[in-house]
Design a protein around this motif. Sequence first.
Motif, PDB file in Angstrom:
ATOM      1  N   GLU A  78      66.037 -27.929  31.018  1.00 26.12           N
ATOM      2  CA  GLU A  78      65.620 -29.303  31.250  1.00 26.12           C
ATOM      3  C   GLU A  78      66.778 -30.161  31.744  1.00 26.12           C
ATOM      4  OE1 GLU A  78      62.627 -30.635  30.886  1.00 26.12           O
ATOM      5  OE2 GLU A  78      63.259 -32.691  31.298  1.00 26.12           O
ATOM      6  N   GLN A 171      72.925 -31.122  39.831  1.00 29.48           N
ATOM      7  CA  GLN A 171      72.415 -31.524  38.525  1.00 29.48           C
ATOM      8  C   GLN A 171      70.948 -31.894  38.632  1.00 29.48           C
ATOM      9  OE1 GLN A 171      75.106 -32.485  40.079  1.00 29.48           O
ATOM     10  NE2 GLN A 171      76.776 -33.072  38.730  1.00 29.48           N
ATOM     11  N   LYS A 172      70.289 -31.932  37.505  1.00 27.01           N
ATOM     12  CA  LYS A 172      68.909 -32.404  37.497  1.00 27.01           C
ATOM     13  C   LYS A 172      68.913 -33.904  37.790  1.00 27.01           C
ATOM     14  CE  LYS A 172      67.317 -28.477  36.055  1.00 27.01           C
ATOM     15  NZ  LYS A 172      66.846 -27.579  37.101  1.00 27.01           N
ATOM     16  N   PRO A 173      67.989 -34.358  38.624  1.00 32.29           N
ATOM     17  CA  PRO A 173      68.006 -35.785  38.994  1.00 32.29           C
ATOM     18  C   PRO A 173      67.894 -36.714  37.779  1.00 32.29           C
ATOM     19  CG  PRO A 173      66.484 -34.559  40.394  1.00 32.29           C
ATOM     20  CD  PRO A 173      66.946 -33.607  39.339  1.00 32.29           C
ATOM     21  N   TRP A 174      67.204 -36.254  36.743  1.00 29.19           N
ATOM     22  CA  TRP A 174      67.014 -37.122  35.573  1.00 29.19           C
ATOM     23  C   TRP A 174      68.096 -36.914  34.526  1.00 29.19           C
ATOM     24  CZ3 TRP A 174      63.627 -33.501  37.440  1.00 29.19           C
ATOM     25  CH2 TRP A 174      63.691 -32.252  36.824  1.00 29.19           C
ATOM     26  N   PRO A 176      71.901 -36.769  35.027  1.00 29.94           N
ATOM     27  CA  PRO A 176      73.184 -36.714  35.741  1.00 29.94           C
ATOM     28  C   PRO A 176      74.302 -36.316  34.788  1.00 29.94           C
ATOM     29  CG  PRO A 176      72.055 -38.824  36.073  1.00 29.94           C
ATOM     30  CD  PRO A 176      71.366 -38.128  34.957  1.00 29.94           C
ATOM     31  N   VAL A 189      65.753 -38.406  26.655  1.00 33.21           N
ATOM     32  CA  VAL A 189      65.358 -39.811  26.733  1.00 33.21           C
ATOM     33  C   VAL A 189      64.466 -40.084  27.949  1.00 33.21           C
ATOM     34  CG1 VAL A 189      67.478 -40.429  27.935  1.00 33.21           C
ATOM     35  CG2 VAL A 189      66.340 -42.118  26.542  1.00 33.21           C
ATOM     36  N   HIS A 190      64.687 -39.335  29.031  1.00 36.26           N
ATOM     37  CA  HIS A 190      63.863 -39.559  30.225  1.00 36.26           C
ATOM     38  C   HIS A 190      62.413 -39.164  29.964  1.00 36.26           C
ATOM     39  CE1 HIS A 190      65.477 -35.506  30.240  1.00 36.26           C
ATOM     40  NE2 HIS A 190      64.410 -35.134  30.918  1.00 36.26           N
ATOM     41  N   ARG A 191      62.235 -38.142  29.140  1.00 35.58           N
ATOM     42  CA  ARG A 191      60.876 -37.734  28.802  1.00 35.58           C
ATOM     43  C   ARG A 191      60.277 -38.692  27.782  1.00 35.58           C
ATOM     44  NH1 ARG A 191      60.171 -31.697  29.504  1.00 35.58           N
ATOM     45  NH2 ARG A 191      58.460 -32.001  28.054  1.00 35.58           N
TER      46      ARG A 191
ATOM     47  N   ARG B  64      62.514 -47.695  33.158  1.00 33.95           N
ATOM     48  CA  ARG B  64      62.599 -46.736  34.262  1.00 33.95           C
ATOM     49  C   ARG B  64      61.838 -47.174  35.495  1.00 33.95           C
ATOM     50  NH1 ARG B  64      65.217 -42.150  32.723  1.00 33.95           N
ATOM     51  NH2 ARG B  64      66.036 -42.558  30.645  1.00 33.95           N
ATOM     52  N   LYS B  71      67.706 -42.167  42.176  1.00 33.07           N
ATOM     53  CA  LYS B  71      66.770 -41.078  42.428  1.00 33.07           C
ATOM     54  C   LYS B  71      65.884 -41.409  43.616  1.00 33.07           C
ATOM     55  CE  LYS B  71      65.023 -40.742  38.259  1.00 33.07           C
ATOM     56  NZ  LYS B  71      65.235 -40.591  36.833  1.00 33.07           N
ATOM     57  N   MET B 111      79.097 -37.509  41.787  1.00 33.39           N
ATOM     58  CA  MET B 111      79.720 -36.524  40.902  1.00 33.39           C
ATOM     59  C   MET B 111      78.706 -36.082  39.852  1.00 33.39           C
ATOM     60  SD  MET B 111      83.462 -37.837  39.827  1.00 33.39           S
ATOM     61  CE  MET B 111      83.852 -36.706  38.507  1.00 33.39           C
ATOM     62  N   CYS B 112      77.862 -37.029  39.456  1.00 32.34           N
ATOM     63  CA  CYS B 112      76.872 -36.738  38.413  1.00 32.34           C
ATOM     64  C   CYS B 112      75.458 -36.716  38.960  1.00 32.34           C
ATOM     65  CB  CYS B 112      76.915 -37.786  37.314  1.00 32.34           C
ATOM     66  SG  CYS B 112      78.444 -37.845  36.428  1.00 32.34           S
ATOM     67  N   HIS B 113      75.154 -37.718  39.780  1.00 33.19           N
ATOM     68  CA  HIS B 113      73.785 -37.827  40.267  1.00 33.19           C
ATOM     69  C   HIS B 113      73.553 -36.843  41.393  1.00 33.19           C
ATOM     70  CE1 HIS B 113      72.534 -41.522  38.136  1.00 33.19           C
ATOM     71  NE2 HIS B 113      73.835 -41.775  38.132  1.00 33.19           N
ATOM     72  N   ASN B 114      72.353 -36.299  41.431  1.00 37.87           N
ATOM     73  CA  ASN B 114      72.008 -35.414  42.518  1.00 37.87           C
ATOM     74  C   ASN B 114      71.790 -36.248  43.780  1.00 37.87           C
ATOM     75  OD1 ASN B 114      70.803 -33.420  44.191  1.00 37.87           O
ATOM     76  ND2 ASN B 114      70.265 -32.302  42.340  1.00 37.87           N
ATOM     77  N   LYS B 116      70.298 -35.199  46.468  1.00 37.11           N
ATOM     78  CA  LYS B 116      69.119 -34.772  47.233  1.00 37.11           C
ATOM     79  C   LYS B 116      67.865 -35.266  46.516  1.00 37.11           C
ATOM     80  CE  LYS B 116      71.388 -30.578  48.701  1.00 37.11           C
ATOM     81  NZ  LYS B 116      71.497 -29.170  48.413  1.00 37.11           N
ATOM     82  N   GLU B 118      64.470 -35.433  44.538  1.00 36.78           N
ATOM     83  CA  GLU B 118      63.937 -34.503  43.544  1.00 36.78           C
ATOM     84  C   GLU B 118      62.639 -33.931  44.073  1.00 36.78           C
ATOM     85  OE1 GLU B 118      62.959 -36.455  39.796  1.00 36.78           O
ATOM     86  OE2 GLU B 118      62.905 -38.349  40.846  1.00 36.78           O
ATOM     87  N   GLN B 122      58.793 -32.165  39.924  1.00 35.45           N
ATOM     88  CA  GLN B 122      59.708 -32.382  38.818  1.00 35.45           C
ATOM     89  C   GLN B 122      59.660 -33.807  38.302  1.00 35.45           C
ATOM     90  OE1 GLN B 122      63.276 -31.275  40.948  1.00 35.45           O
ATOM     91  NE2 GLN B 122      63.512 -29.522  39.594  1.00 35.45           N
ATOM     92  N   TYR B 124      59.243 -37.200  36.694  1.00 36.79           N
ATOM     93  CA  TYR B 124      58.582 -37.655  35.483  1.00 36.79           C
ATOM     94  C   TYR B 124      57.815 -38.940  35.714  1.00 36.79           C
ATOM     95  CZ  TYR B 124      60.706 -34.095  32.770  1.00 36.79           C
ATOM     96  OH  TYR B 124      61.046 -32.887  32.273  1.00 36.79           O
TER      97      TYR B 124
END
Lengths: 251, 144, 399
Positions: A78, A171-174, A176, A189-191, B64, B71, B111-114, B116, B118, B122, B124
């Motif tokens: 996840e 990384q997963k977009p949700w 980072p 937390v995103h879920r 959110r 994103k 560095m952390c955020h993707n 590309k 999503e 995927q 949410y």
Amino acid sequence: MKLPAVKFDERPAEMHRRDFMKAGAALATVTLAPGVTLMAFGGDASAEASASKRWGLLVDVNKCAKDCDACVTACSKENGWRLPENPETDAQWIRKVNLTDKDTGREASLPVMCQHCEEPPCVDVCPTGASFKRVDGIVLVDKHICIGCRYCMMACPYKARSFVHEDLTDQKPWAPRGKGTVESCTMCVHRVDAGQKPACVEACAATGNGAIIFGDLRDPESEISKALANYPSTALRADMGLNPGVRYQNL
Amino acid sequence: MKRLLVILMLLGGIGLSPAFAQGLGPDIPKATGQPHPEGNLFWRMNHMRLLQHDRDLTMHNGDRHIQASLKTCVTCHAVKGADGKPVGVDNPKHFCRVCHDYAAVKIDCFMCHNSKPEEKTQAYLKPKIPDSKELAAYLKETGQ
Amino acid sequence: MERTIYREIKVTPQVIQIAVLLGAFILAAAVAVLYIEAHGHIVTGMTNQIVWGLPHVFAVFLIVAASGALNVASIASVFGKTPYKPLSRLSGLLAMSLLAGGLAVLVLDLGRPDRLIVQMTHYNFSSIFTWNILLYSGFFAVVSAYLFVQMARGISARTVKVVGFAAFVWRLALTTGTGSIFGWIMARAAYESAIMAPLFIVMSFSFGLAFFILVLTLSCRLTGRVLGVKLLNRLGRLLGIFAALVLYFTAVQHLTSHYWARDGGIEQFLLFDGGIYTQLFWIGQVLIGGIIPMALVFHPTGGIKPASSIVASVLVILGGFAQVYVIIIGGQAFPLDIFPGYTVSSSFFDGQINTYTPSLPELALGLGGVALAVALTGFGMKILRILPTNLSDVNVGQS
């Protein structure tokens, strides 16, 4: 036991917003309304963090199978941290710990992750305030202001935190994650914000063990509150009086 | 001061006079989806503040449905590479790099955020973009 | 007895040689920092178990020594001991330089040193770290003021004394703060203790004075200025007393910890079966850093020789380093006791003694911090009137 009695700190969100308004107003009068969150209408089932809730987990150690690590793999998938290849330096948001009672030889196995304390030592020691507790009790690292000093890792009695030692990609977009900052279980937390359960809880249920319950500790009608009210449970390092949001049964 | 200069340079180079676009300003890739209601100029000047403001909303309040979510930026502003797949920020054609490389701005976000978009399955939460009626009602309500 | 005259030091070939040497160490540290920055902490020996490594040992050591280096000045102005008076300026300068060196190491080991600006704009006042940042900045301000009132003309002795007193109080607060970084960690058996703050204070007395003696003798030798044997002896004997105090507080620390710890495991570990940590403790801290230097300076005949004070200072520094190493690394090596009464195992080293092998970049960074501190002191002596021209016993006087 004093679970639901929680006092939450005020966090300076309002201040940021006001500062921002000022800055925006000074900058350009063409703006419609800086800071207005245009997408704040409608949307799907989700709510902002609310102080009327306190999210928690309850692990039934009897139901947790010794050689099962479904929760760990689910979390890793996840949140995009790899299952330990280099266990000394790789991040581990959740781990299975196997116990043997020194006197009786009874064996047990359970997952340990961030315990989402009500009085989190990591939050107290963090010099920049990057470690913080959301109003709904979830303890997070604001990686945008984490300087990577690792004092929180020194202060955590559960070894729940990891430091990212290397560059990461994809990384997963949700979730980072990046080199030089500290991280830990976010209770997905995103879920949770999207009205879902943490990945570990779902995975554990899917195995049929159903050892982890997720829910609102402040809602007396929730499954977790009822279970806590009706059966004995313990907090890890209860002697420290941190009142964690993660509890264990049958330990 | 430097900030102002950079912005002026950008404004001069792009936006105002397309004829100069090739020569002076960076070539900003086209986006998909609805344009920003506040206009390109506003976003060019303010995206960093919006991002910072909204990241705190998500991070600390769990909100959110933010307008400036990284994103979503990289989704609408995805740039296809030679293989037809969206490029990452390692590619200088990436939306977030064209201006920044030009203006010598360095950001650490990816560095952390993707960088590309999503994959659809995927996601949410899908932010809903308000239509103009909703927008007007909301702005009136908040007294703007 | 003539008036004490302070003069900038002259640049001799020897001074240049030393400057080049220090520069090389600083350069090596810079390379190490860039290397760690580029690859991440994976290239260091630090792990998710030993999260603070060699750089922190150096940093804490230097910061602790910094406040102690100010002691000589405090003894002169606060406690009115005139023989120490000519040394006050150097004491203040060295204190600031050591602090700068220590902080540089601390900051450059951050995961995101580029975000230092964040630290300057976000303060969490429940964190002792935050208070330390304020204490450190304040230390520079107070000690600078102290140097200024000493060096400016026409400032009354009373003012000097008041500012000196402020500096003295500040330095006590600073070391208390540094000690509390560890003392307030409830999670780890090795740390949680009120004794940490006073222990750090006596450690600072001892390490700081040792540094001071070395820098003083070195700079007098290099510049050909006279340094009285009696003065050196006096400093050496003081060092002996401080070293004894450190031993005493260490004993109290381990006794109380033994008594109060949830189980005596940590004490058993550090004092008896901790391998390298046990050796560092007994041989490094107690023998090399305590007993031998004390024997050296208090020896009825040998103690009078200048060499004994100098050697004692070197040993105190080595022993002090071992002590900080045992506190920081040894304290983390011992596993957290999350499940008392159980033997535990996991993929995250629960229940295991954690291992740590310092890496070259870490060592380079730490040594660079020491070099920076010394270089800053030298530079200060070069541009300011810090060092007296004559520190012979006749000139300094007795009291």
